[in-house]
Motif scaffolding. Structure first.
Motif, PDB file in Angstrom:
ATOM      1  N   THR A   1       0.763  -1.158   0.340  1.00 11.64           N
ATOM      2  CA  THR A   1      -0.412  -0.138  -0.166  1.00 11.64           C
ATOM      3  C   THR A   1       1.082   1.187   0.222  1.00 11.64           C
ATOM      4  O   THR A   1       0.177   2.525  -0.884  1.00 11.64           O
ATOM      5  N   PHE A   2       1.812   1.176   0.069  1.00 14.46           N
ATOM      6  CA  PHE A   2       2.758   2.515   0.238  1.00 14.46           C
ATOM      7  C   PHE A   2       3.857   2.426  -0.925  1.00 14.46           C
ATOM      8  O   PHE A   2       4.547   3.706  -0.928  1.00 14.46           O
ATOM      9  N   LYS A   3       3.149   1.553  -2.083  1.00 13.59           N
ATOM     10  CA  LYS A   3       3.883   1.707  -3.838  1.00 13.59           C
ATOM     11  C   LYS A   3       3.379   3.165  -4.168  1.00 13.59           C
ATOM     12  O   LYS A   3       1.521   3.225  -3.734  1.00 13.59           O
ATOM     13  N   LYS A   4       3.845   3.416  -5.371  1.00 14.84           N
ATOM     14  CA  LYS A   4       2.913   4.382  -6.242  1.00 14.84           C
ATOM     15  C   LYS A   4       2.054   3.334  -6.648  1.00 14.84           C
ATOM     16  O   LYS A   4       2.051   2.155  -7.351  1.00 14.84           O
ATOM     17  N   ASP A   5       0.349   3.865  -6.694  1.00 12.84           N
ATOM     18  CA  ASP A   5      -0.678   3.735  -6.947  1.00 12.84           C
ATOM     19  C   ASP A   5      -1.219   1.802  -6.406  1.00 12.84           C
ATOM     20  O   ASP A   5      -2.237   1.308  -6.815  1.00 12.84           O
ATOM     21  N   GLY A   6      -0.629   1.674  -5.318  1.00 16.27           N
ATOM     22  CA  GLY A   6      -0.469  -0.113  -4.153  1.00 16.27           C
ATOM     23  C   GLY A   6      -0.115  -0.914  -4.987  1.00 16.27           C
ATOM     24  O   GLY A   6      -0.574  -1.847  -5.264  1.00 16.27           O
ATOM     25  N   VAL A   7       0.829  -0.526  -5.963  1.00 18.41           N
ATOM     26  CA  VAL A   7       1.376  -1.470  -7.320  1.00 18.41           C
ATOM     27  C   VAL A   7       2.195  -2.619  -6.594  1.00 18.41           C
ATOM     28  O   VAL A   7       3.315  -1.751  -6.086  1.00 18.41           O
ATOM     29  N   PHE A   8       2.682  -3.764  -6.218  1.00 19.34           N
ATOM     30  CA  PHE A   8       3.297  -4.541  -5.426  1.00 19.34           C
ATOM     31  C   PHE A   8       5.189  -4.477  -6.185  1.00 19.34           C
ATOM     32  O   PHE A   8       6.011  -3.675  -5.506  1.00 19.34           O
ATOM     33  N   GLU A   9       5.089  -4.004  -7.512  1.00 23.37           N
ATOM     34  CA  GLU A   9       6.624  -4.679  -8.152  1.00 23.37           C
ATOM     35  C   GLU A   9       6.409  -2.796  -8.128  1.00 23.37           C
ATOM     36  O   GLU A   9       8.061  -2.561  -8.269  1.00 23.37           O
ATOM     37  N   ASN A  10       6.496  -1.657  -8.694  1.00 22.24           N
ATOM     38  CA  ASN A  10       6.681  -0.287  -7.865  1.00 22.24           C
ATOM     39  C   ASN A  10       7.436   0.259  -6.294  1.00 22.24           C
ATOM     40  O   ASN A  10       7.363  -0.218  -5.538  1.00 22.24           O
ATOM     41  N   HIS A  11       7.812   1.101  -6.829  1.00 26.02           N
ATOM     42  CA  HIS A  11       8.719   1.876  -5.664  1.00 26.02           C
ATOM     43  C   HIS A  11       8.203   2.570  -4.080  1.00 26.02           C
ATOM     44  O   HIS A  11       6.915   3.048  -4.935  1.00 26.02           O
ATOM     45  N   VAL A  12       8.186   2.772  -3.599  1.00 30.50           N
ATOM     46  CA  VAL A  12       7.434   3.360  -2.241  1.00 30.50           C
ATOM     47  C   VAL A  12       6.848   4.706  -3.276  1.00 30.50           C
ATOM     48  O   VAL A  12       8.205   5.821  -3.558  1.00 30.50           O
ATOM     49  N   ASP A  13       6.054   5.391  -2.660  1.00 35.06           N
ATOM     50  CA  ASP A  13       5.435   6.700  -2.801  1.00 35.06           C
ATOM     51  C   ASP A  13       5.288   7.374  -1.025  1.00 35.06           C
ATOM     52  O   ASP A  13       4.773   6.966  -0.750  1.00 35.06           O
ATOM     53  N   GLU A  14       6.485   8.379  -1.317  1.00 34.37           N
ATOM     54  CA  GLU A  14       5.538   9.101   0.086  1.00 34.37           C
ATOM     55  C   GLU A  14       4.552   9.412   0.679  1.00 34.37           C
ATOM     56  O   GLU A  14       4.608   9.656   1.378  1.00 34.37           O
ATOM     57  N   GLU A  15       4.113  10.698  -0.335  1.00 38.80           N
ATOM     58  CA  GLU A  15       2.527  10.811  -0.076  1.00 38.80           C
ATOM     59  C   GLU A  15       1.628   9.805   0.496  1.00 38.80           C
ATOM     60  O   GLU A  15       1.293  10.189   1.271  1.00 38.80           O
ATOM     61  N   ARG A  16       2.096   8.936   0.074  1.00 36.54           N
ATOM     62  CA  ARG A  16       1.434   7.711   0.086  1.00 36.54           C
ATOM     63  C   ARG A  16       1.317   7.418   1.243  1.00 36.54           C
ATOM     64  O   ARG A  16       0.335   6.671   2.135  1.00 36.54           O
ATOM     65  N   VAL A  17       2.430   7.126   1.920  1.00 35.95           N
ATOM     66  CA  VAL A  17       3.129   7.119   2.930  1.00 35.95           C
ATOM     67  C   VAL A  17       2.312   7.989   4.535  1.00 35.95           C
ATOM     68  O   VAL A  17       2.090   7.742   5.504  1.00 35.95           O
ATOM     69  N   ARG A  18       2.465   8.836   4.092  1.00 38.43           N
ATOM     70  CA  ARG A  18       2.464  10.460   4.870  1.00 38.43           C
ATOM     71  C   ARG A  18       1.196  10.305   4.639  1.00 38.43           C
ATOM     72  O   ARG A  18       0.350   9.936   6.258  1.00 38.43           O
ATOM     73  N   GLU A  19       0.027   9.658   3.907  1.00 36.88           N
ATOM     74  CA  GLU A  19      -1.782   9.619   4.336  1.00 36.88           C
ATOM     75  C   GLU A  19      -1.312   8.658   5.124  1.00 36.88           C
ATOM     76  O   GLU A  19      -2.922   9.008   5.954  1.00 36.88           O
ATOM     77  N   PHE A  20      -0.953   7.640   5.202  1.00 36.64           N
ATOM     78  CA  PHE A  20      -1.445   6.195   5.877  1.00 36.64           C
ATOM     79  C   PHE A  20      -1.139   6.642   7.547  1.00 36.64           C
ATOM     80  O   PHE A  20      -2.251   5.969   8.024  1.00 36.64           O
ATOM     81  N   MET A  21      -0.420   7.325   7.637  1.00 39.10           N
ATOM     82  CA  MET A  21       0.767   7.358   8.890  1.00 39.10           C
ATOM     83  C   MET A  21      -0.222   8.481   9.813  1.00 39.10           C
ATOM     84  O   MET A  21      -0.150   8.395  10.570  1.00 39.10           O
ATOM     85  N   ASP A  22      -0.747   9.154   8.762  1.00 36.98           N
ATOM     86  CA  ASP A  22      -1.293  10.366   9.596  1.00 36.98           C
ATOM     87  C   ASP A  22      -2.906   9.942  10.061  1.00 36.98           C
ATOM     88  O   ASP A  22      -2.999  10.199  11.085  1.00 36.98           O
TER      89      ASP A  22
END
Length: 270
Positions: A240-261
């Motif tokens: 869920t922390f990866k770009k577009d929530g796709v397993f093969e992608n790399h981490v998207d910091e904005e998705r991480v921040r939104e989730f952790m908020d």
């Protein structure tokens, strides 16, 4: 209060996965980019997770597909190099997972000063990787021999891409695992990385072993994190922390921040 507060700094902890690219010896290793590219990607992903506010991180050779149950030395050596290069940047607790080899996971954890490992420590399975056996008695004795007794053991009791050989329900597995092995935590998973952990199964496990830390191990996302954390003591989060929530992608910091908020607001409401 569980050991999570002491080791990770909070209850309802989020352990983020930092997935390493394929490593030397793996079928999909990028020979042209080499280890320098693997380290570069690992650094970028780790910093996105740490800057995004996760509570802890777990490094794994997630793209060493298909996995081994007796991992080769070159894999552990490569993982040690990556974590060694990242160590000056790490400001949060971290663990390791050498898929799928508990003794090699402990060896790596000891070498890099990790605080915890997650592995398949118990059971016999029919899996995508063949007949999958374990030897928890030998593993925990190895842990003591190498001076790693302080490292927390997170037992994955619902292995991905595998099923128990033997007709045992999850309640029986949870009870016997805790009675025989005294794990620091149980991890409850879906079928594969990114597959949602069944909340009914998660509740069964937590109700069965209320004094043991229980993690939702796969498929926790923005839409279900409150529901999952209302049952579990924490979550291991990767896809869920990866770009577009796709397993093969790399981490998207904005998705991480939104989730952790959202997680932090949930924790304040408890």
């Amino acid at each position: 209060m569980s050991w999570l507060k002491e080791v990770i700094g909070t209850e309802k902890a989020i352990i983020a996965m930092c997935h390493f690219d394929a490593l030397p010896g793996d079928p999909h290793f990028d020979e042209e980019g080499g280890m320098d590219l693997v380290v570069k990607h690992a650094k970028e992903d780790f910093l996105a997770l740490q800057n995004g506010g996760v509570d802890a991180v777990m490094f794994s050779n997630e793209f060493s597909l298909p996995y081994l149950t007796d991992v080769k030395t070159e894999t552990v050596a490569a993982m040690a190099r990556i974590i060694g290069e990242l160590k000056p940047l790490i400001k949060i607790p971290f663990g390791v997972n050498v898929l799928w080899d508990p003794k090699k996971s402990l060896d790596l954890a000891k070498a890099v000063d990790a605080q915890f490992v997650r592995e398949i420590f118990t059971g016999v399975y029919g899996s995508d990787f063949g007949l999958w056996n374990t030897n928890v008695g030998e593993t925990v004795r190895h842990q003591q021999r190498i001076g790693a007794g302080h490292i927390k053991l997170l037992f994955n009791i619902v292995p991905e891409a595998a099923s128990y050989l033997g007709n045992r329900d999850i309640i029986s597995v949870a009870k016997s695992t805790v009675f025989n092995n005294r794990p620091d935590a149980l991890c409850v998973s879906g079928l594969t990385a990114g597959s949602e952990t069944d909340s009914a199964v998660l509740k069964q496990v937590k109700d069965t072993v209320p004094n043991t830390v229980v993690f939702a191990n796969t498929g926790v996302r923005l839409a279900n994190v409150e529901d999952q954390l209302s049952i579990a003591d924490g979550a291991v989060v990767g896809t869920t922390f990866k770009k577009d929530g796709v397993f093969e992608n790399h981490v998207d910091e904005e998705r991480v921040r939104e989730f952790m908020d959202k997680v932090k607001k949930f924790r304040k409401s408890l």
